[in-house]
Design a protein around this motif. Structure first.
Motif, PDB file in Angstrom:
ATOM      1  N   LEU A 407       0.866  -1.170   0.000  1.00 40.80           N
ATOM      2  CA  LEU A 407       0.000   0.000   0.000  1.00 40.80           C
ATOM      3  C   LEU A 407       0.908   1.227   0.000  1.00 40.80           C
ATOM      4  O   LEU A 407       1.831   1.314   0.810  1.00 40.80           O
ATOM      5  CB  LEU A 407      -0.875  -0.015   1.248  1.00 40.80           C
ATOM      6  CG  LEU A 407      -1.965   1.043   1.372  1.00 40.80           C
ATOM      7  CD1 LEU A 407      -3.017   0.861   0.295  1.00 40.80           C
ATOM      8  CD2 LEU A 407      -2.599   0.968   2.759  1.00 40.80           C
ATOM      9  N   THR A 408       0.668   2.177  -0.916  1.00 32.59           N
ATOM     10  CA  THR A 408       1.589   3.299  -1.064  1.00 32.59           C
ATOM     11  C   THR A 408       0.879   4.639  -0.931  1.00 32.59           C
ATOM     12  O   THR A 408      -0.319   4.761  -1.165  1.00 32.59           O
ATOM     13  CB  THR A 408       2.311   3.252  -2.424  1.00 32.59           C
ATOM     14  OG1 THR A 408       1.353   3.399  -3.476  1.00 32.59           O
ATOM     15  CG2 THR A 408       3.081   1.951  -2.600  1.00 32.59           C
ATOM     16  N   CYS A 409       1.679   5.646  -0.577  1.00 27.39           N
ATOM     17  CA  CYS A 409       1.199   7.013  -0.396  1.00 27.39           C
ATOM     18  C   CYS A 409       2.215   7.953  -1.030  1.00 27.39           C
ATOM     19  O   CYS A 409       3.373   8.000  -0.598  1.00 27.39           O
ATOM     20  CB  CYS A 409       1.034   7.312   1.095  1.00 27.39           C
ATOM     21  SG  CYS A 409       0.700   9.039   1.505  1.00 27.39           S
ATOM     22  N   GLY A 410       1.814   8.696  -2.052  1.00 28.12           N
ATOM     23  CA  GLY A 410       2.714   9.626  -2.711  1.00 28.12           C
ATOM     24  C   GLY A 410       2.988  10.852  -1.859  1.00 28.12           C
ATOM     25  O   GLY A 410       2.139  11.288  -1.071  1.00 28.12           O
ATOM     26  N   VAL A 411       4.182  11.418  -2.004  1.00 25.30           N
ATOM     27  CA  VAL A 411       4.577  12.612  -1.259  1.00 25.30           C
ATOM     28  C   VAL A 411       5.149  13.641  -2.230  1.00 25.30           C
ATOM     29  O   VAL A 411       5.603  13.300  -3.321  1.00 25.30           O
ATOM     30  CB  VAL A 411       5.616  12.283  -0.165  1.00 25.30           C
ATOM     31  CG1 VAL A 411       5.019  11.355   0.881  1.00 25.30           C
ATOM     32  CG2 VAL A 411       6.862  11.644  -0.770  1.00 25.30           C
ATOM     33  N   GLY A 412       5.137  14.914  -1.812  1.00 27.72           N
ATOM     34  CA  GLY A 412       5.628  15.978  -2.671  1.00 27.72           C
ATOM     35  C   GLY A 412       6.700  16.842  -2.045  1.00 27.72           C
ATOM     36  O   GLY A 412       7.150  17.808  -2.663  1.00 27.72           O
ATOM     37  N   ASP A 413       7.122  16.508  -0.822  1.00 25.22           N
ATOM     38  CA  ASP A 413       8.131  17.309  -0.133  1.00 25.22           C
ATOM     39  C   ASP A 413       9.510  16.687  -0.294  1.00 25.22           C
ATOM     40  O   ASP A 413       9.661  15.467  -0.367  1.00 25.22           O
ATOM     41  CB  ASP A 413       7.785  17.433   1.351  1.00 25.22           C
ATOM     42  CG  ASP A 413       6.486  18.178   1.571  1.00 25.22           C
ATOM     43  OD1 ASP A 413       6.404  19.349   1.151  1.00 25.22           O
ATOM     44  OD2 ASP A 413       5.549  17.584   2.148  1.00 25.22           O
ATOM     45  N   ARG A 414      10.530  17.543  -0.290  1.00 28.66           N
ATOM     46  CA  ARG A 414      11.894  17.056  -0.453  1.00 28.66           C
ATOM     47  C   ARG A 414      12.414  16.419   0.834  1.00 28.66           C
ATOM     48  O   ARG A 414      13.286  15.554   0.785  1.00 28.66           O
ATOM     49  CB  ARG A 414      12.800  18.200  -0.898  1.00 28.66           C
ATOM     50  CG  ARG A 414      12.292  18.874  -2.174  1.00 28.66           C
ATOM     51  CD  ARG A 414      13.320  19.711  -2.868  1.00 28.66           C
ATOM     52  NE  ARG A 414      13.713  20.899  -2.133  1.00 28.66           N
ATOM     53  CZ  ARG A 414      14.509  21.844  -2.626  1.00 28.66           C
ATOM     54  NH1 ARG A 414      14.984  21.733  -3.854  1.00 28.66           N
ATOM     55  NH2 ARG A 414      14.823  22.900  -1.914  1.00 28.66           N
ATOM     56  N   SER A 415      11.896  16.844   1.981  1.00 25.39           N
ATOM     57  CA  SER A 415      12.272  16.270   3.274  1.00 25.39           C
ATOM     58  C   SER A 415      11.020  16.157   4.129  1.00 25.39           C
ATOM     59  O   SER A 415      10.208  17.091   4.174  1.00 25.39           O
ATOM     60  CB  SER A 415      13.310  17.145   3.985  1.00 25.39           C
ATOM     61  OG  SER A 415      14.505  17.242   3.224  1.00 25.39           O
ATOM     62  N   TYR A 416      10.866  15.037   4.829  1.00 28.53           N
ATOM     63  CA  TYR A 416       9.637  14.809   5.585  1.00 28.53           C
ATOM     64  C   TYR A 416       9.832  13.665   6.566  1.00 28.53           C
ATOM     65  O   TYR A 416      10.828  12.917   6.508  1.00 28.53           O
ATOM     66  CB  TYR A 416       8.476  14.477   4.635  1.00 28.53           C
ATOM     67  CG  TYR A 416       8.751  13.306   3.719  1.00 28.53           C
ATOM     68  CD1 TYR A 416       8.499  11.989   4.112  1.00 28.53           C
ATOM     69  CD2 TYR A 416       9.297  13.515   2.453  1.00 28.53           C
ATOM     70  CE1 TYR A 416       8.774  10.922   3.276  1.00 28.53           C
ATOM     71  CE2 TYR A 416       9.577  12.454   1.610  1.00 28.53           C
ATOM     72  CZ  TYR A 416       9.311  11.160   2.024  1.00 28.53           C
ATOM     73  OH  TYR A 416       9.597  10.108   1.193  1.00 28.53           O
ATOM     74  N   GLU A 417       8.864  13.534   7.476  1.00 25.42           N
ATOM     75  CA  GLU A 417       8.789  12.388   8.379  1.00 25.42           C
ATOM     76  C   GLU A 417       7.413  11.756   8.269  1.00 25.42           C
ATOM     77  O   GLU A 417       6.407  12.457   8.116  1.00 25.42           O
ATOM     78  CB  GLU A 417       9.037  12.795   9.832  1.00 25.42           C
ATOM     79  CG  GLU A 417      10.502  13.027  10.156  1.00 25.42           C
ATOM     80  CD  GLU A 417      10.751  13.212  11.634  1.00 25.42           C
ATOM     81  OE1 GLU A 417      11.930  13.119  12.035  1.00 25.42           O
ATOM     82  OE2 GLU A 417       9.780  13.455  12.390  1.00 25.42           O
ATOM     83  N   ALA A 539       6.011  17.663   6.791  1.00 28.04           N
ATOM     84  CA  ALA A 539       7.197  18.086   6.056  1.00 28.04           C
ATOM     85  C   ALA A 539       8.211  18.670   7.026  1.00 28.04           C
ATOM     86  O   ALA A 539       7.850  19.286   8.041  1.00 28.04           O
ATOM     87  CB  ALA A 539       6.823  19.126   5.008  1.00 28.04           C
ATOM     88  N   LEU A 540       9.480  18.483   6.725  1.00 25.68           N
ATOM     89  CA  LEU A 540      10.549  19.096   7.511  1.00 25.68           C
ATOM     90  C   LEU A 540      10.825  20.502   6.980  1.00 25.68           C
ATOM     91  O   LEU A 540      10.517  20.810   5.818  1.00 25.68           O
ATOM     92  CB  LEU A 540      11.807  18.239   7.430  1.00 25.68           C
ATOM     93  CG  LEU A 540      11.679  16.817   7.996  1.00 25.68           C
ATOM     94  CD1 LEU A 540      12.984  16.053   7.804  1.00 25.68           C
ATOM     95  CD2 LEU A 540      11.295  16.851   9.467  1.00 25.68           C
ATOM     96  N   PRO A 541      11.411  21.376   7.794  1.00 24.75           N
ATOM     97  CA  PRO A 541      11.671  22.751   7.337  1.00 24.75           C
ATOM     98  C   PRO A 541      12.491  22.817   6.056  1.00 24.75           C
ATOM     99  O   PRO A 541      12.325  23.741   5.254  1.00 24.75           O
ATOM    100  CB  PRO A 541      12.427  23.367   8.519  1.00 24.75           C
ATOM    101  CG  PRO A 541      11.956  22.595   9.709  1.00 24.75           C
ATOM    102  CD  PRO A 541      11.748  21.190   9.221  1.00 24.75           C
ATOM    103  N   SER A 542      13.349  21.820   5.830  1.00 18.90           N
ATOM    104  CA  SER A 542      14.169  21.817   4.616  1.00 18.90           C
ATOM    105  C   SER A 542      13.423  21.251   3.425  1.00 18.90           C
ATOM    106  O   SER A 542      13.965  21.184   2.322  1.00 18.90           O
ATOM    107  CB  SER A 542      15.439  20.990   4.843  1.00 18.90           C
ATOM    108  OG  SER A 542      15.115  19.656   5.235  1.00 18.90           O
TER     109      SER A 542
END
Length: 543
Positions: A407-417, A539-542
Motif C-alpha cells: 500500500l503506497t502514499c505519494g509525497v511531494g516534499d523534499r524532506s519529511y517524516e 514536512a521538515l523545514p528543509s
C-alpha cells in the motif's frame, strides 16, 4: 503483472509511424548526470502539515503547482472551474481528478478508475455535449497497448467501466472536434483516428497526421519519440502541441513543440519558435520539461501546464509546472516563464480555493485512491482490507515486500517524516518502506520475533535483530534523500535508532524504469494480518 518498458514500447509503437531515433552522442553522458547541487529556491508557501505549496500568499507562486509525482497533466477548463488528472501507472484506485479555480491551488476530487487495467500512461480529459470523458492508454496484464474510454455525467462520478476502443499499439490520446463536427483522437506518432459521435468507438483506422518538427542532430536527447499530442482550437487555427526528445534520459531531452493548421486534415505548419520549452543545462531547477497543454486563465491570460523533474529530486517523479505564455501578433505563442526558480505572478481573476490535503490518517474512513493505493494490484486486491478495530487491517500476501503488493502514499516534499503503528496478528510480517517498484525499495520489517532490514530491494540477513513483537510504531525520516528509520515498542515513549541509514537519490526512472516515484509504503506479508493505526506525516523545514 509485467511492467512494460516505455523505451521498448516506443520502438514498437513508433515503428509504424516512421519515427526514427536520432544518433546517440558522446555528450549525452555529461548531460544525463546528476547536478553537483540543486539550485536554491526562494521559498514556497506552506500548507497542511507544512507541505510545500505553490501559492506564496503575496500574489505570486513558485513551481510546482502540484508537488510530487503528477506526470503528463491533462487539463479541462469547464466554465470557472479547472479539472486536471495525470498518468497513474500501477496505482489503484487510479486517475485521481483535481480541481482548481485559479490554476495555482489544487485539491483532489477523487479517483475515476477503480478497475485495474495494468499500467496507465498519459490520458486525455475532455468534455463533449455536456458529458465528461477520459481516454486512457493501458496495457492490461502486460499485454498489448490499447486505448480505453470512461465517461461520466458529473465530474465527481460515478464513472463508467472502461470501454476498449481497440486502438491497438497506440498511447497518449488527445481528443479534438474537427471543423467537420467529427471527433478525433490524435496519438503518438503523430497519428489520428476518427471516433463515432458518442466517442465510445472508432470510425476509421489510424492514419498519419503530422510529421513533427525536428531539432538539430547534435542536441543531447533520449530519442525523437513524438508523443503527447494535445489540440486546441483558437481563432482561425487548430494548434497541435507535441512533446519530442524522449520523456526522461538526459535532462536536455524532453521539449515542447507546436504546429497549426486551419483544418484538422492539415497541412500543419511548424511553429517558428520551436522548441517552446526545453531544459538546456543541469544548472536549471527543472529538468526534462515537456508534455504540455495550453489553457486560458480565469482573467483571459494564457498558460502552459507541463511536467518536469526537480533538480536533485528525480525520486519525487515528474511534477506539475505552470508557465505563463503570450499570443503573438502573427497568431503564434511563446512561453514567458523565464527562470522557473523565481516567483511568478499568479493568473489574473482567479479565486484561491483549497490546496492539497492532509496525509495523516487515523483510518476512520476510506481514503483509497486520493491518498492510498495498492501498487499493481490484482483484481480482487481490495478483499484483503477492512476497516476494523480502530485501524485498517490488511491480510498478508506473499512472503516479503517484493511480492506483497504494498500500500503506497505519494509525497511531494523534499524532506519529511512519516510514522505509523503496526499491529501483528498471527504469522504476519509488516513494515514501513520507501517504495519505487519491486526492483527498488528500502525499509524495515517486523515479524513476531525479528526486526528486518530491506536495502537494494532485498532483505539483509546479517542485519536481523531478535525481538518479541506484537505491536510497533515505526518512523521514517527522509531528509533530502538520506533515510533514517526509528521504531518504538512502547507506543512512541522511547525510540530505537535503526542501525542502517540509506541514501536513495538514485531510485528513479533513469535507473529502474517505469516512470514512477519513491513513495511511502506499508506492506503486509505472510499468513497473518497487519493492522495499520495512526499514520502521521509532516514536512521538515528543509522540505
Amino acid at each position: 503483472m509485467t511492467n512494460p518498458s516505455r523505451r521498448n514500447a516506443f520502438k514498437t509503437l513508433l515503428a509504424g509511424a516512421g519515427a526514427a531515433s536520432l544518433p546517440i552522442l558522446p555528450a549525452q553522458a555529461a548531460a544525463s548526470g546528476t547536478a553537483a547541487c540543486a539550485p536554491a529556491f526562494p521559498g514556497w508557501g506552506r500548507g497542511i502539515e507544512g507541505q510545500r505549496k505553490a501559492d506564496r500568499g503575496d500574489g505570486t507562486y513558485v513551481n510546482p503547482i502540484i508537488a510530487g509525482d503528477h506526470p503528463d497533466p491533462t487539463i479541462l477548463k469547464d466554465g470557472k472551474d479547472y479539472y486536471m488528472t495525470f498518468s497513474s501507472f500501477f496505482s489503484y484506485p487510479g486517475i485521481v481528478i483535481w480541481h482548481s479555480t485559479d490554476l495555482v491551488n489544487w485539491a483532489p476530487v477523487g479517483p475515476a478508475l477503480k478497475k485495474p487495467l495494468g499500467t496507465i500512461w498519459a490520458l486525455d480529459l475532455c468534455k463533449h455535449d455536456g458529458r465528461y470523458f477520459i481516454y486512457i492508454p493501458a496495457a492490461p496484464d502486460g499485454n498489448a497497448w490499447s486505448i480505453y474510454a470512461i465517461w461520466a455525467d458529473r465530474i465527481e462520478g460515478p464513472w463508467s467501466d472502461p470501454v476498449d476502443l481497440k486502438i491497438s499499439g497506440c498511447i497518449d490520446p488527445g481528443h479534438v472536434v474537427g471543423e467537420d463536427g467529427k471527433r478525433y483522437l490524435f496519438v503518438n506518432g503523430i497519428r489520428r483516428i476518427r471516433l463515432t459521435d458518442d466517442g465510445l468507438a472508432t470510425d476509421g483506422t489510424v492514419e498519419p497526421a503530422y510529421q513533427p518538427w525536428r531539432y538539430p542532430e547534435d542536441w543531447v536527447t533520449e530519442n525523437f519519440a513524438p508523443e503527447g499530442p494535445k489540440l486546441l482550437r483558437h481563432g482561425d487555427y487548430f494548434y497541435l502541441i507535441t512533446a519530442v526528445g524522449g520523456t526522461a534520459g538526459p535532462v536536455t531531452g524532453h521539449m515542447v513543440i507546436a504546429a497549426r493548421s486551419k483544418s484538422i486534415d492539415g497541412p500543419w505548419e511548424h511553429c517558428p519558435h520551436n522548441p517552446l520549452v526545453r531544459t538546456t543545462g543541469t544548472n536549471e531547477p527543472w529538468w526534462s520539461r515537456g508534455h504540455a497543454s495550453l489553457v486560458e486563465g480565469p482573467g483571459g491570460d494564457w498558460w502552459m501546464i507541463y511536467h518536469g523533474y526537480e533538480n536533485g529530486y528525480r525520486t519525487l517523479g515528474r511534477q506539475t509546472l505552470l508557465e505563463p505564455m503570450e499570443w503573438t501578433a502573427d497568431g503564434w505563442f511563446r512561453a514567458q516563464g523565464g527562470d522557473l526558480s523565481k516567483p511568478i505572478r499568479k493568473p489574473r481573476g482567479g479565486k484561491a480555493g483549497p490546496n492539497g490535503f492532509a496525509l495523516s490518517d487515523d483510518f476512520s474512513k476510506d481514503r483509497f485512491g486520493v491518498q492510498w493505493s495498492f501498487h499493481d494490484p490484482a483484481p480482487d486486491e481490495m478483499t484483503r482490507v477492512r476497516f476494523a478495530n480502530g485501524g485498517l487491517e490488511i491480510r498478508g500476501k506473499g512472503s516479503m515486500p517484493v511480492d506483497s503488493t504494498p500500500l503506497t502514499c505519494g509525497v511531494g516534499d523534499r524532506s519529511y517524516e512519516a510514522e505509523i503503528t503496526l499491529d501483528l496478528a498471527g504469522p504476519a510480517e509488516g513494515g514501513l518502506l520507501l517504495y519505487y517498484n519491486p526492483k527498488a525499495f528500502v525499509g524495515v520489517g517486523f515479524t513476531p520475533d525479528t526486526v528486518k532490514t530491506y536495502q537494494y530491494a532485498e532483505e539483509q540477513p546479517w542485519a536481523r535483530r531478535p525481538q518479541a513483537i506484537s505491536s510497533v510504531r515505526v518512523r521514517l525520516t527522509n531528509d533530502a534523500n538520506v533515510v533514517t528509520f526509528r521504531y518504538s515498542f512502547d507506543g512512541g515513549k522511547t525510540w530505537i535508532l535503526h542501525g542502517t541509514r540509506m541514501e536513495v537519490s538514485g531510485i528513479h526512472h533513469n535507473v529502474f524504469g517505469g516512470f514512477l516515484s519513491l513513495k511511502v509504503g506499508v506492506y503486509a506479508a505472510g499468513k497473518g494480518t497487519v493492522r495499520l493505526r495512526d499514520f502521521r506525516y509532516h514536512a521538515l523545514p528543509s522540505g
